[in-house]
Design a protein around this motif. Sequence first.
Motif, mmCIF file in Angstrom:
data_model
loop_
_atom_site.group_PDB
_atom_site.id
_atom_site.type_symbol
_atom_site.label_atom_id
_atom_site.label_comp_id
_atom_site.label_asym_id
_atom_site.label_seq_id
_atom_site.Cartn_x
_atom_site.Cartn_y
_atom_site.Cartn_z
ATOM 1 N N SER A 28 0.843 -1.202 0.000
ATOM 2 C CA SER A 28 0.000 0.000 0.000
ATOM 3 C C SER A 28 0.878 1.251 0.000
ATOM 4 O O SER A 28 0.609 2.223 0.706
ATOM 5 N N ARG A 31 1.770 6.127 -4.937
ATOM 6 C CA ARG A 31 0.928 5.986 -6.126
ATOM 7 C C ARG A 31 1.654 6.406 -7.403
ATOM 8 O O ARG A 31 1.021 6.777 -8.383
ATOM 9 N N VAL A 80 -9.678 0.631 -9.178
ATOM 10 C CA VAL A 80 -9.735 -0.107 -7.911
ATOM 11 C C VAL A 80 -8.423 0.027 -7.142
ATOM 12 O O VAL A 80 -8.416 0.275 -5.932
ATOM 13 N N THR A 83 -7.472 3.138 -4.996
ATOM 14 C CA THR A 83 -8.026 3.262 -3.643
ATOM 15 C C THR A 83 -7.165 2.534 -2.619
ATOM 16 O O THR A 83 -7.476 2.542 -1.421
ATOM 17 N N ARG A 85 -6.578 -0.790 -2.817
ATOM 18 C CA ARG A 85 -6.987 -2.183 -2.723
ATOM 19 C C ARG A 85 -6.576 -2.931 -3.992
ATOM 20 O O ARG A 85 -6.719 -2.428 -5.088
ATOM 21 N N ARG A 87 -3.781 -3.780 -5.500
ATOM 22 C CA ARG A 87 -2.811 -3.227 -6.446
ATOM 23 C C ARG A 87 -2.097 -4.336 -7.201
ATOM 24 O O ARG A 87 -1.583 -4.111 -8.287
#
Length: 264
Positions: A28, A31, A80, A83, A85, A87
């Motif tokens: 997580s 990005r 998706v 967010t 989740r 990845r």
Amino acid sequence: MLIVLSAVVLYLAAAVWLALDARRGQGSGGRGWLLPADAAVLLHGLAHYLAWRDSGATDLHFFAALSLVGLGMAALTALVAATGRMRALGVVVFPLAALVLLAYRFYGHAAAPDPLDWRMLLHAWLALLAYATLALAAVLAVFLWAQERALRRREFHAWLRALPPLTELETLLFRTIAVGFVLLTATLLTGVLFVENLLAQHLVHKTVLSVLSWLAFGALLLGRWRRGWRGTTAVRWTLAAMALLVLAFFGSKFVLELVLHRTA
């Protein structure tokens, strides 16, 4: 060609970025991967738009449809995964999208003999979106199977850290199936309303297999609701229903367009 190659490179860059994050246990993390992924999706769509503009008709032959499903999967994955989740989906989906885009570039670009009206275009777009969503569900089912198998064997691989907890992955799987089921229902309804002679010789196999797939997905959702189906049962039903759907659409298109050289 430059647009296609740029999209392919960006897809692969995003996939490698996510794979390296997963290897480092940063499931997580940042990005940064979103920039090449979003750019690749935009260029992928642009490649189709320019081809359609030049030909003057919507191209939905075998390789074009395959590429559009890949585009849909890539766009949904970016949405998706943004967010935080799943990845890990991008590690599988982005290279797949790059592959089908290359197939479209080198083997595609066969315009339909007659332009499709808005009703048939609506039916086609709903079908492609349903296939993309349910194909994503199939990938999630494979992830669920692999995760359960590794946990049962107490094999705690590094890639497990890139996946959400088992229950969250299972919930995401069924939500994706539910959305795909609604889209597939809309596809079948628009087919009944807008497609002339739905049981014609060249459409009967597609129709029957699509209905069987719809029944299988519906049975899976009902089993989940009434009997709490999960785990291996959910994986088997998902993959079996998706196999029927692949045969219904791409199997029939492959035979008609690439073997018999007829337009579906």
